[in-house]
Design an enzyme around this catalytic site. Structure first.
Site, PDB file in Angstrom:
ATOM      1  N   LYS A 144      15.620 -13.192 -45.278  1.00 18.53           N
ATOM      2  CA  LYS A 144      16.133 -13.363 -46.643  1.00 18.53           C
ATOM      3  C   LYS A 144      15.812 -12.134 -47.496  1.00 18.53           C
ATOM      4  O   LYS A 144      14.813 -11.430 -47.233  1.00 18.53           O
ATOM      5  CB  LYS A 144      15.572 -14.654 -47.248  1.00 18.53           C
ATOM      6  CG  LYS A 144      14.076 -14.652 -47.410  1.00 18.53           C
ATOM      7  CD  LYS A 144      13.474 -16.066 -47.481  1.00 18.53           C
ATOM      8  CE  LYS A 144      13.801 -16.801 -48.744  1.00 18.53           C
ATOM      9  NZ  LYS A 144      12.861 -17.959 -48.965  1.00 18.53           N
ATOM     10  N   SER A 219      15.644 -21.748 -50.742  1.00 19.14           N
ATOM     11  CA  SER A 219      16.037 -20.401 -51.029  1.00 19.14           C
ATOM     12  C   SER A 219      16.425 -19.593 -49.782  1.00 19.14           C
ATOM     13  O   SER A 219      17.066 -18.557 -49.933  1.00 19.14           O
ATOM     14  CB  SER A 219      14.908 -19.693 -51.773  1.00 19.14           C
ATOM     15  OG  SER A 219      13.750 -19.618 -50.970  1.00 19.14           O
ATOM     16  N   SER A 243      12.096 -24.422 -49.046  1.00 27.20           N
ATOM     17  CA  SER A 243      13.016 -23.278 -48.915  1.00 27.20           C
ATOM     18  C   SER A 243      13.444 -22.910 -47.499  1.00 27.20           C
ATOM     19  O   SER A 243      14.428 -22.205 -47.324  1.00 27.20           O
ATOM     20  CB  SER A 243      12.409 -22.041 -49.574  1.00 27.20           C
ATOM     21  OG  SER A 243      12.560 -22.137 -50.958  1.00 27.20           O
TER      22      SER A 243
END
Ligand code: NAG
Ligand code: NAG
Ligand code: NAG
Length: 535
Positions: A144, A219, A243
């Site tokens: 990410k 996320s 997340s």
């Protein structure tokens, strides 16, 4: 409110009346919430009518292989790393127009590194040593945007850091690279990782590979979506409030949050040192349960001795506990299909082990409030981070900017700042006591041979933006951050709308291998990850 009535009080008539009224009130609230959810879904479904799409089927079966199978094929020179990396990169290029999940890439460098791997293999005589020292040699992965990787963007998806590039790798990114894996790209996140959808001003909105009208979650949303779409065999995420597990669920793949304090956090988000007292851990996202243990070994490399990742697990002897609902009134009610598949998984293990005990974690109805409290103990300053630590913003300042059309933060970030500034805080004493009691209760049940089945979410991936009307629905994941327990998000196939469903399985600290053994068994019997489209 209702739940604070102590059970010990003698049941006087007045008490019984009070209890009755409370449960009536509760029922009414649940019904109103259900009606509200129904209307929200209806309105969004009209808006998105006819706009849905999904990723095309893969045209090369190599894209379906697990990371360990790919590593094996590369090591045995059945296929070159260059071919593997190129094939995955081409898939990323093919699906990214639809998904918008890749936000920065190093495709050319990755192919050069793959060629280097092939040259290394051509001159190596000791393949076994290579297998031990570089188990993922030549296998591509993503991480990410918020995980630092040298030379790649690390804006945290916030405008004040736009264009910022990392000077070095996060410790955990460096570990994965040193296992021989090749980083090919970075993926989308919410602004500063703090929302349940991966949408921001810099990179825009990511779309779910199973149905582009739906969110990928957050996320680690881009990581999970690109894994499910076969753009990489695995990705490296991080999880402070679901997340890893939330996007893994929404995209139908495996996601694992390891035991507390087992993963190095320097370079994860804006942490410049390894945080030790935290709800956050880094962890793997992958399509195949067999990848979980080997990936975990790399990610926890410095603390692996605390875990028992090589211990055999006798599934028949496991103690099974489950809870069907957290009881948190803020969270939507679990829909029929989710409940159905949850109970099927529980029943499967009931048959296997001979029993499954239903429990109720004392305090699970406060999942969101507890998580919100523990976030204040993280040592992360959102209002400063969002200015790239040049100053500190406030709700008043941001609302003013919004009114004068000068705002450059997302609605999700604004709501977070408003919550910090304007809403009352929960008491330290209360929150810590409830958390400790709940943890003690569960650990006492689990011992060193128990697992806890817990729902993932009220329903599968919802329409984009609908989470602004359901902001608490991530509470099922967040509770396991509050309790700091190892937890696996396990895919259990697709629902009638073609969206992934799944379950969480939790174990006591350092019993991570128990969750993963259950994940493997459920994958075998329920099918695990299912490709978004089939030829
Ligand atoms: C996406 O979801 C909508 C609403 O549930 C459905 O009508 C549509 O067929 C789905 N699209 C795909 C590609 O599955
Ligand atoms: C943000 O902060 C970093 C680290 O302090 C700094 O190097 C950078 O110049 C700042 N601004 C932007 C736009 O990246
Ligand atoms: C965003 O807002 C911050 C704080 O007001 C300001 O310093 C910055 O210049 C703005 N950035 C852009 C790109 O508008």
């Amino acid at each position: 409110m209702c739940t604070s009535i102590p059970n010990q009080k003698p049941d006087t008539t007045a008490n019984m009346m009070k209890k009755l009224l409370c449960s009536l009130l509760r029922c009414t609230l649940v019904q109103i919430h259900c009606l509200f959810d129904y209307i929200v879904t209806l309105i969004f479904s009209f808006y998105y009518w006819g706009k849905a799409n999904k990723v095309p089927p893969v045209d090369d079966d190599l894209l379906l292989d697990s990371a360990i199978v790919l590593a094996e094929k590369i090591r045995n020179k059945k296929v070159s790393s260059e071919h593997v990396v190129t094939t995955f990169i081409n898939r990323c290029k093919q699906v990214n127009g639809l998904l918008n999940v890749i936000v920065d890439e190093r495709y050319d460098e990755a192919i050069e590194e793959a060629k280097e791997v092939d040259r290394l293999l051509a001159r190596s005589t000791d393949i076994n040593t290579l297998k031990a020292t570089k188990p993922f040699l030549g296998v591509p992965f993503t991480t990410k945007e918020s995980n630092e990787a040298k030379g790649l963007l690390h804006s945290m998806a916030t405008v004040a850091r736009k264009g910022y590039r990392s000077k070095e790798d996060a410790t955990v990114v460096a570990s994965v690279k040193s296992s021989g894996a090749i980083l090919i790209a970075k993926t989308n996140i919410p602004e500063l990782n703090q929302w349940v959808e991966s949408r921001n001003i810099i990179y825009g909105q990511s779309n779910n590979p199973y149905n582009t009208t739906r969110t990928v979650g957050g996320s680690s949303g881009g990581d999970a979506a690109i894994t499910a779409a076969c753009g990489v065999p695995f990705a490296l995420g991080s999880d402070i409030g679901g997340s890893i597990r939330m996007p893994a669920f929404f995209n139908g793949v495996f996601g694992f949050k390891p035991s507390e304090n087992t993963t190095p956090l320097k370079g994860v988000g804006m942490r410049d040192v390894d945080f030790t007292s935290t709800m956050a851990e880094a962890g793997p996202i992958c399509k195949c349960a067999d990848d979980l243990i080997p990936l975990l070994k790399i990610i926890v490399s410095k603390t692996e001795s605390r875990l028992k990742l090589d211990s055999p697990v006798d599934l028949k002897k496991l103690h099974i506990f489950y809870q069907e609902s957290s009881g948190d009134l803020r969270i939507s009610m679990i829909n029929a299909e989710m409940r159905d598949v949850f109970m099927k998984a529980v029943d499967y293990f009931r048959d296997l082990t001979g029993s499954a005990q239903k429990i109720k974690l004392p305090g699970s109805e406060y999942s969101f409030r507890l998580w919100r409290y523990w976030m204040t103990r993280e040592g992360v300053d959102f209002k400063s981070d969002i200015t790239n630590r040049t100053s500190r913003t406030s709700a008043t300042a941001e609302i003013k900017k919004l009114l004068t059309r000068n705002s450059n933060i997302t609605l999700a970030a604004l709501l977070k700042i408003i919550d910090e500034d304007f809403f009352p805080k929960d008491k330290k004493h209360w929150a810590e006591e409830v958390t400790n009691n709940m943890r003690e209760y569960l650990l006492e049940k689990l011992g060193d041979n128990g697992v806890f089945f817990f729902p993932s979410s009220p329903f599968p991936a919802s329409y984009h933006n609908s989470y602004f009307l359901r902001p608490y629905n991530f509470g099922y994941w967040a509770l396991m951050n509050v309790l700091r327990l190892p937890t696996c998000q396990i895919p259990l196939g697709l629902d009638s709308e073609g969206l992934p469903v799944g379950i969480q399985v939790v174990a006591a600290p350092y019993q991570d291998h128990l969750c993963i053994a259950v994940a493997k068994e459920l994958e075998k019997s329920f099918g695990g990850w299912v490709p978004p489209s089939i030829k």
